[in-house]
Design a protein around this motif. Sequence first.
Motif, PDB file in Angstrom:
ATOM      1  N   ASP A   1       0.829  -1.203   0.000  1.00 53.29           N
ATOM      2  CA  ASP A   1       0.000   0.000   0.000  1.00 53.29           C
ATOM      3  C   ASP A   1       0.866   1.256   0.000  1.00 53.29           C
ATOM      4  N   ALA A   2       1.912   1.245   0.793  1.00 53.70           N
ATOM      5  CA  ALA A   2       2.814   2.386   0.858  1.00 53.70           C
ATOM      6  C   ALA A   2       3.477   2.629  -0.497  1.00 53.70           C
ATOM      7  N   LYS A   3       3.860   1.548  -1.162  1.00 54.77           N
ATOM      8  CA  LYS A   3       4.467   1.680  -2.488  1.00 54.77           C
ATOM      9  C   LYS A   3       3.477   2.276  -3.475  1.00 54.77           C
ATOM     10  N   TYR A   4       2.214   1.816  -3.427  1.00 59.66           N
ATOM     11  CA  TYR A   4       1.180   2.351  -4.314  1.00 59.66           C
ATOM     12  C   TYR A   4       0.975   3.842  -4.061  1.00 59.66           C
ATOM     13  N   PHE A   5       0.897   4.245  -2.798  1.00 60.21           N
ATOM     14  CA  PHE A   5       0.697   5.661  -2.469  1.00 60.21           C
ATOM     15  C   PHE A   5       1.874   6.510  -2.942  1.00 60.21           C
ATOM     16  N   MET A   6       3.075   6.010  -2.777  1.00 66.13           N
ATOM     17  CA  MET A   6       4.253   6.758  -3.218  1.00 66.13           C
ATOM     18  C   MET A   6       4.273   6.915  -4.733  1.00 66.13           C
ATOM     19  N   GLU A   7       3.909   5.864  -5.460  1.00 62.51           N
ATOM     20  CA  GLU A   7       3.862   5.941  -6.920  1.00 62.51           C
ATOM     21  C   GLU A   7       2.782   6.922  -7.384  1.00 62.51           C
ATOM     22  N   ALA A   8       1.623   6.882  -6.729  1.00 62.65           N
ATOM     23  CA  ALA A   8       0.545   7.802  -7.086  1.00 62.65           C
ATOM     24  C   ALA A   8       0.957   9.246  -6.806  1.00 62.65           C
ATOM     25  N   GLN A   9       1.625   9.475  -5.693  1.00 67.06           N
ATOM     26  CA  GLN A   9       2.089  10.818  -5.349  1.00 67.06           C
ATOM     27  C   GLN A   9       3.141  11.295  -6.346  1.00 67.06           C
ATOM     28  N   GLU A  10       4.008  10.408  -6.786  1.00 64.73           N
ATOM     29  CA  GLU A  10       5.032  10.763  -7.774  1.00 64.73           C
ATOM     30  C   GLU A  10       4.379  11.150  -9.103  1.00 64.73           C
ATOM     31  N   LYS A  11       3.374  10.376  -9.539  1.00 61.64           N
ATOM     32  CA  LYS A  11       2.679  10.689 -10.792  1.00 61.64           C
ATOM     33  C   LYS A  11       1.965  12.030 -10.700  1.00 61.64           C
ATOM     34  N   LEU A  12       1.337  12.295  -9.561  1.00 62.53           N
ATOM     35  CA  LEU A  12       0.647  13.568  -9.371  1.00 62.53           C
ATOM     36  C   LEU A  12       1.633  14.734  -9.402  1.00 62.53           C
ATOM     37  N   GLY A  13       2.761  14.576  -8.736  1.00 61.99           N
ATOM     38  CA  GLY A  13       3.791  15.617  -8.741  1.00 61.99           C
ATOM     39  C   GLY A  13       4.320  15.882 -10.139  1.00 61.99           C
ATOM     40  N   GLU A  14       4.558  14.827 -10.899  1.00 58.41           N
ATOM     41  CA  GLU A  14       5.045  14.989 -12.274  1.00 58.41           C
ATOM     42  C   GLU A  14       4.004  15.695 -13.138  1.00 58.41           C
ATOM     43  N   ALA A  15       2.720  15.365 -12.946  1.00 60.56           N
ATOM     44  CA  ALA A  15       1.658  16.002 -13.724  1.00 60.56           C
ATOM     45  C   ALA A  15       1.577  17.497 -13.415  1.00 60.56           C
TER      46      ALA A  15
END
Length: 56
Positions: free
Chosen positions: A10-24
Amino acid sequence: MYTLTIRPEDAKYFMEAQEKLGEAIINAFKKYWNENGEMVINGLLAMSGNFSTLRK
């Protein structure tokens, strides 16, 4: 009250989602600046009393 338990996946999923949002967000800002940067700078110059012409 509920206790919050985050599993490693779950932590990995949240970190990946946060990274994608930051890049966007960064990509959107870069696109806006590339399209409107000259107008923004000219507006700031005009507000400070240093008038410049807008070139298109």
